[in-house]
Design a protein around this motif. Structure first.
Motif, PDB file in Angstrom:
ATOM      1  N   GLU A 176      17.651 -56.731   8.988  1.00 26.74           N
ATOM      2  CA  GLU A 176      18.423 -56.048   7.962  1.00 26.74           C
ATOM      3  C   GLU A 176      17.624 -56.085   6.668  1.00 26.74           C
ATOM      4  O   GLU A 176      16.863 -57.029   6.418  1.00 26.74           O
ATOM      5  CB  GLU A 176      19.793 -56.703   7.769  1.00 26.74           C
ATOM      6  CG  GLU A 176      20.691 -56.534   8.986  1.00 26.74           C
ATOM      7  CD  GLU A 176      22.131 -56.936   8.721  1.00 26.74           C
ATOM      8  OE1 GLU A 176      22.418 -57.526   7.658  1.00 26.74           O
ATOM      9  OE2 GLU A 176      22.979 -56.645   9.586  1.00 26.74           O
ATOM     10  N   ASN A 187      25.071 -48.256  -2.400  1.00 26.27           N
ATOM     11  CA  ASN A 187      26.180 -47.421  -1.945  1.00 26.27           C
ATOM     12  C   ASN A 187      25.741 -46.187  -1.183  1.00 26.27           C
ATOM     13  O   ASN A 187      26.532 -45.270  -0.959  1.00 26.27           O
ATOM     14  CB  ASN A 187      27.039 -47.004  -3.147  1.00 26.27           C
ATOM     15  CG  ASN A 187      27.715 -48.194  -3.800  1.00 26.27           C
ATOM     16  OD1 ASN A 187      28.272 -49.054  -3.122  1.00 26.27           O
ATOM     17  ND2 ASN A 187      27.655 -48.260  -5.134  1.00 26.27           N
ATOM     18  N   ASP A 189      24.629 -44.346   2.246  1.00 28.63           N
ATOM     19  CA  ASP A 189      24.757 -44.500   3.698  1.00 28.63           C
ATOM     20  C   ASP A 189      23.571 -43.866   4.417  1.00 28.63           C
ATOM     21  O   ASP A 189      22.945 -42.907   3.915  1.00 28.63           O
ATOM     22  CB  ASP A 189      26.046 -43.841   4.188  1.00 28.63           C
ATOM     23  CG  ASP A 189      27.286 -44.584   3.715  1.00 28.63           C
ATOM     24  OD1 ASP A 189      27.181 -45.802   3.473  1.00 28.63           O
ATOM     25  OD2 ASP A 189      28.342 -43.948   3.563  1.00 28.63           O
ATOM     26  N   LEU A 190      23.284 -44.371   5.618  1.00 20.51           N
ATOM     27  CA  LEU A 190      22.274 -43.811   6.511  1.00 20.51           C
ATOM     28  C   LEU A 190      20.924 -43.621   5.820  1.00 20.51           C
ATOM     29  O   LEU A 190      20.332 -42.541   5.814  1.00 20.51           O
ATOM     30  CB  LEU A 190      22.771 -42.483   7.104  1.00 20.51           C
ATOM     31  CG  LEU A 190      24.068 -42.574   7.923  1.00 20.51           C
ATOM     32  CD1 LEU A 190      24.476 -41.204   8.432  1.00 20.51           C
ATOM     33  CD2 LEU A 190      23.890 -43.534   9.088  1.00 20.51           C
ATOM     34  N   TYR A 269      23.162 -57.951  -0.809  1.00 22.30           N
ATOM     35  CA  TYR A 269      23.811 -56.875  -0.053  1.00 22.30           C
ATOM     36  C   TYR A 269      22.854 -56.358   1.008  1.00 22.30           C
ATOM     37  O   TYR A 269      21.637 -56.245   0.774  1.00 22.30           O
ATOM     38  CB  TYR A 269      24.204 -55.741  -1.016  1.00 22.30           C
ATOM     39  CG  TYR A 269      25.005 -54.634  -0.400  1.00 22.30           C
ATOM     40  CD1 TYR A 269      26.406 -54.715  -0.312  1.00 22.30           C
ATOM     41  CD2 TYR A 269      24.368 -53.497   0.089  1.00 22.30           C
ATOM     42  CE1 TYR A 269      27.133 -53.680   0.253  1.00 22.30           C
ATOM     43  CE2 TYR A 269      25.102 -52.456   0.667  1.00 22.30           C
ATOM     44  CZ  TYR A 269      26.479 -52.560   0.740  1.00 22.30           C
ATOM     45  OH  TYR A 269      27.216 -51.546   1.308  1.00 22.30           O
ATOM     46  N   SER A 270      23.378 -56.019   2.163  1.00 21.97           N
ATOM     47  CA  SER A 270      22.579 -55.476   3.254  1.00 21.97           C
ATOM     48  C   SER A 270      22.698 -53.953   3.264  1.00 21.97           C
ATOM     49  O   SER A 270      23.805 -53.409   3.297  1.00 21.97           O
ATOM     50  CB  SER A 270      23.066 -56.045   4.597  1.00 21.97           C
ATOM     51  OG  SER A 270      22.363 -55.455   5.666  1.00 21.97           O
ATOM     52  N   LYS A 272      22.545 -49.980   4.403  1.00 21.63           N
ATOM     53  CA  LYS A 272      23.008 -49.241   5.586  1.00 21.63           C
ATOM     54  C   LYS A 272      21.882 -48.330   6.064  1.00 21.63           C
ATOM     55  O   LYS A 272      21.562 -47.333   5.411  1.00 21.63           O
ATOM     56  CB  LYS A 272      24.260 -48.430   5.261  1.00 21.63           C
ATOM     57  CG  LYS A 272      25.421 -49.247   4.705  1.00 21.63           C
ATOM     58  CD  LYS A 272      26.603 -48.344   4.383  1.00 21.63           C
ATOM     59  CE  LYS A 272      27.752 -49.136   3.768  1.00 21.63           C
ATOM     60  NZ  LYS A 272      27.421 -49.583   2.366  1.00 21.63           N
ATOM     61  N   GLU A 274      19.739 -45.801   8.747  1.00 24.52           N
ATOM     62  CA  GLU A 274      19.939 -44.783   9.769  1.00 24.52           C
ATOM     63  C   GLU A 274      19.376 -45.242  11.108  1.00 24.52           C
ATOM     64  O   GLU A 274      19.967 -45.022  12.166  1.00 24.52           O
ATOM     65  CB  GLU A 274      19.255 -43.487   9.330  1.00 24.52           C
ATOM     66  CG  GLU A 274      19.380 -42.343  10.337  1.00 24.52           C
ATOM     67  CD  GLU A 274      18.639 -41.100   9.868  1.00 24.52           C
ATOM     68  OE1 GLU A 274      19.287 -40.051   9.696  1.00 24.52           O
ATOM     69  OE2 GLU A 274      17.408 -41.183   9.693  1.00 24.52           O
TER      70      GLU A 274
END
Length: 316
Positions: A176, A187, A189-190, A269-270, A272, A274
């Protein structure tokens, strides 16, 4: 007066002396030791012959120890307790419930598997003396061969003859990417690796399996490998760099879980991703032909149980 032969006294003799001293009656002492009274009487005569002195005197109230008997009874209590303690310790050693064990592990293996296994072992054996070192696989294998470890969790480095070892279990290491919670990508995604190439990175030196796995994803996706990199094996340095900059740090999932989800106060924080990043599996490694102590074998079994449980949980 005949010479005392204390060295001839056996545990059964000491048990009889102690029992007569405590109970005050030969018959009661014989009963407590599952002896007939004639057998107990003969044993007492043997003791007095070897000691060269009367051990007890008979009185209307029962049997009372002489000065010699009092000394023997006191010593007998101590000796018998030491023997019982020795028996308990030997039994604990045989069952793997005491002794010393030293293991080494890569960071993810230490956090994800060694720590839970140690907690289980300590619940069974509080006095077990455990040592855990965290290092790269190259260092671990070198020190395993030199006899410093009972076993390690790691990988066989390139150029090392794997036939020297026994490999058990096997766990894929998921990676990760960890940042500070203030990082601009938190914040999003992918994420692709192309989205992250221009940020500073802090990670292990070139050639480390985790770094190789990260760089492979950059190559596969045709993205430029980051050029702004701080190289370190220190988790503390990584955390400090994350707190002080917009750096990105690849970590095993077990370490990321600890820092990002189990320790919320760390402010990490990890990201996100794809595409998942996976490192080649590591194993529980012992030197071929080396016999583990019972305590080391117990810890090994607990670790392998953790491997199996976690592997099934993740579908490996």
């Amino acid at each position: 007066m005949s010479e005392a032969r204390i060295d001839r006294l056996q545990p059964k003799h000491l048990s009889l002396i102690r029992s007569i001293s405590e109970l005050g009656q030969l018959s009661l002492a014989a009963q407590a030791l599952a002896l007939t009274q004639p057998a107990a009487s003969r044993m007492l005569s043997e003791i007095e012959r070897d000691v060269g002195s009367a051990i007890f005197t008979r009185t209307p109230k029962g049997m009372e120890p002489t000065a010699v008997g009092s000394a023997l009874a006191r010593r007998a209590q101590n000796v018998l307790e030491e023997m019982r303690e020795a028996a308990r310790e030997i039994d604990a050693i045989r069952r793997g419930l005491t002794g010393k064990v030293r293991v080494g592990a890569v960071t993810g293996g230490a956090v994800g598997y060694v720590v839970p296994a140690i907690q289980q072992l300590k619940a069974e054996a509080e006095t077990a003396d455990l040592y855990v070192d965290v290092a790269s696989s190259g260092e671990l294998i070198r020190d395993l061969l030199s006899g410093q470890y009972d076993f390690v969790l790691g990988r066989i480095p390139s150029g090392v003859d794997a036939r020297q070892f026994n490999l058990e279990g096997g766990m894929m290491e998921e990676v990760e990417l960890v940042v500070h919670q203030s990082h601009p990508l938190v914040n999003v995604d992918l994420l692709t690796v192309a989205d992250m190439a221009h940020f500073p990175w802090v990670m292990q030196a070139p050639g480390a399996p985790l770094r190789q796995a990260v760089e492979s994803v950059f190559v596969e996706q045709g993205a430029p490998i980051p050029s702004n990199i701080v190289n370190t094996t220190s988790l503390l340095v990584m955390i400090a760099m994350l707190a002080a900059s917009n750096a990105i740090a690849p970590m095993s999932r077990e370490v990321s879980d600890l820092l990002c989800r189990q320790t919320a106060t760390a402010g990490l924080y990890s990201l996100k991703l794809e595409t998942p990043i996976v490192v080649m599996p590591y194993h529980l490694i012992t030197v071929a032909g080396k016999r583990l102590s019972p305590i080391a074998a117990r810890l090994r079994d607990l670790l392998l149980a953790e491997f199996n449980a976690r592997g099934k949980l993740r579908g490996f």
